[in-house]
Design a protein around this motif. Structure first.
Motif, mmCIF file in Angstrom:
data_model
loop_
_atom_site.group_PDB
_atom_site.id
_atom_site.type_symbol
_atom_site.label_atom_id
_atom_site.label_comp_id
_atom_site.label_asym_id
_atom_site.label_seq_id
_atom_site.Cartn_x
_atom_site.Cartn_y
_atom_site.Cartn_z
ATOM 1 N N HIS A 79 0.828 -1.210 0.000
ATOM 2 C CA HIS A 79 0.000 0.000 0.000
ATOM 3 C C HIS A 79 0.865 1.265 0.000
ATOM 4 C CE1 HIS A 79 -3.155 -2.888 1.027
ATOM 5 N NE2 HIS A 79 -4.001 -1.962 0.619
ATOM 6 N N HIS A 115 1.976 1.769 -3.513
ATOM 7 C CA HIS A 115 0.867 2.239 -4.340
ATOM 8 C C HIS A 115 0.621 3.725 -4.091
ATOM 9 C CE1 HIS A 115 -3.461 2.653 -5.505
ATOM 10 N NE2 HIS A 115 -2.999 1.994 -6.544
ATOM 11 N N THR A 121 1.069 6.354 -7.209
ATOM 12 C CA THR A 121 -0.075 7.139 -7.657
ATOM 13 C C THR A 121 0.111 8.603 -7.309
ATOM 14 O OG1 THR A 121 -1.290 6.600 -5.606
ATOM 15 C CG2 THR A 121 -1.708 5.209 -7.540
ATOM 16 N N ARG A 177 -8.634 6.719 -10.866
ATOM 17 C CA ARG A 177 -7.188 6.473 -10.912
ATOM 18 C C ARG A 177 -6.726 6.269 -12.344
ATOM 19 N NH1 ARG A 177 -6.389 8.172 -6.772
ATOM 20 N NH2 ARG A 177 -4.832 9.192 -8.060
ATOM 21 N N ARG A 219 0.249 -0.641 -11.669
ATOM 22 C CA ARG A 219 -0.529 -1.886 -11.791
ATOM 23 C C ARG A 219 0.056 -2.978 -10.908
ATOM 24 N NH1 ARG A 219 -0.669 -0.275 -17.269
ATOM 25 N NH2 ARG A 219 1.106 -1.633 -17.753
ATOM 26 N N GLN A 254 -0.807 -2.658 -7.330
ATOM 27 C CA GLN A 254 -2.222 -2.914 -7.033
ATOM 28 C C GLN A 254 -2.514 -4.391 -6.788
ATOM 29 O OE1 GLN A 254 -3.912 -1.141 -10.560
ATOM 30 N NE2 GLN A 254 -4.567 0.685 -9.450
ATOM 31 N N ILE A 259 -4.294 -5.111 -3.747
ATOM 32 C CA ILE A 259 -5.418 -4.191 -3.520
ATOM 33 C C ILE A 259 -6.521 -4.611 -4.487
ATOM 34 C CG2 ILE A 259 -6.060 -1.760 -3.261
ATOM 35 C CD1 ILE A 259 -3.131 -1.035 -3.285
ATOM 36 N N SER A 310 -3.790 5.443 0.514
ATOM 37 C CA SER A 310 -3.266 4.082 0.447
ATOM 38 C C SER A 310 -2.937 3.537 1.831
ATOM 39 C CB SER A 310 -2.027 4.041 -0.452
ATOM 40 O OG SER A 310 -2.387 4.245 -1.802
#
Length: 222
Positions: A83, A86, A90, A133, A150, A153, A156, A198
């Motif tokens: 997380h 991520h 992002t 996103r 990707r 993720q 997630i 996240s």
């Protein structure tokens, strides 16, 4: 299992293996039975091998010569790390959006934020959040960054968050803050809110994994 049209067979295998880990059916060090996966999904060995390669690249499995594929370490720190990565990745794309906001992208983000604000149904909310996103990633992430997002993720998964029915009230403020930051050209806030979102999702996932008995509760500090 019936095939899902429009979804790559490799991605079906990846989602299946991740689900086995998140439900405790596969644990750290367990060997992945490719024949069992082939039977469960009704697939050939080719997409299974492709999925194993991706899962090893993503740090979820490791392969050992002539021995097969095994689940990598999966514990609280690993969930937090996925997380955290991520959020960082992002955040890079979101900060770029805020530094150079494209009016067409902003318009899409505002519309999606309105959808997130008005929907109470978990699946619809999550699909809109994924689209949010994707809009930023498609517009502001190059091929390498997009691939890394990707990969981050992997733990997630969509199925987990669709089942998490309380996501509207808890998750909406993050998207509202991010949209506002992008609209006013504030890269620092856009980056920070991605990290905060996240981290929050990681805490929720850990709570659920402990509830399911997949992970043990963290020891209480005295």
């Amino acid at each position: 299992m019936p095939k899902k049209y429009g979804v790559k067979e490799k991605d079906l295998v990846v989602a299946h293996v991740v689900n086995l880990i998140l439900t405790g059916k596969l644990r750290s060090g367990d060997r992945v039975d490719r024949n069992e996966i082939a039977r469960a999904l009704g697939l050939s060995r080719v997409p299974i091998q492709e999925a194993v390669v991706q899962l090893e690249h993503d740090g979820i499995l490791s392969t050992r010569y002539h021995r097969g594929a095994f689940v990598e370490r999966f514990d609280e720190s690993v969930v937090r790390e996925h997380h955290e990565l991520h959020g960082l990745l992002t955040g890079v794309a979101s900060a770029r959006a805020a530094a150079d906001p494209d009016p067409r992208v902003v318009e899409q983000l505002v519309a999606l934020t309105d959808t997130l604000r008005t929907t109470r149904e978990s699946r619809t909310f999550h699909e809109a959040a994924l689209q949010y996103r994707d809009v930023i990633t498609d517009a502001y992430a190059g091929p390498r960054l997009a691939a890394m997002i990707r990969a981050a993720q992997a733990f997630i998964p969509r199925a987990f968050w669709v089942a998490y029915l309380s996501n509207h009230d808890e998750m909406l403020p993050f998207y509202e803050t991010e949209t506002a930051a992008i609209r006013r050209g504030d890269p620092d806030t856009a980056r920070a809110v991605c990290a905060d979102r996240s981290a929050f999702m990681g805490r929720l996932m850990l709570t659920e994994l402990v509830r399911r008995g997949v992970l043990q509760p963290a020891p209480v500090a005295f």
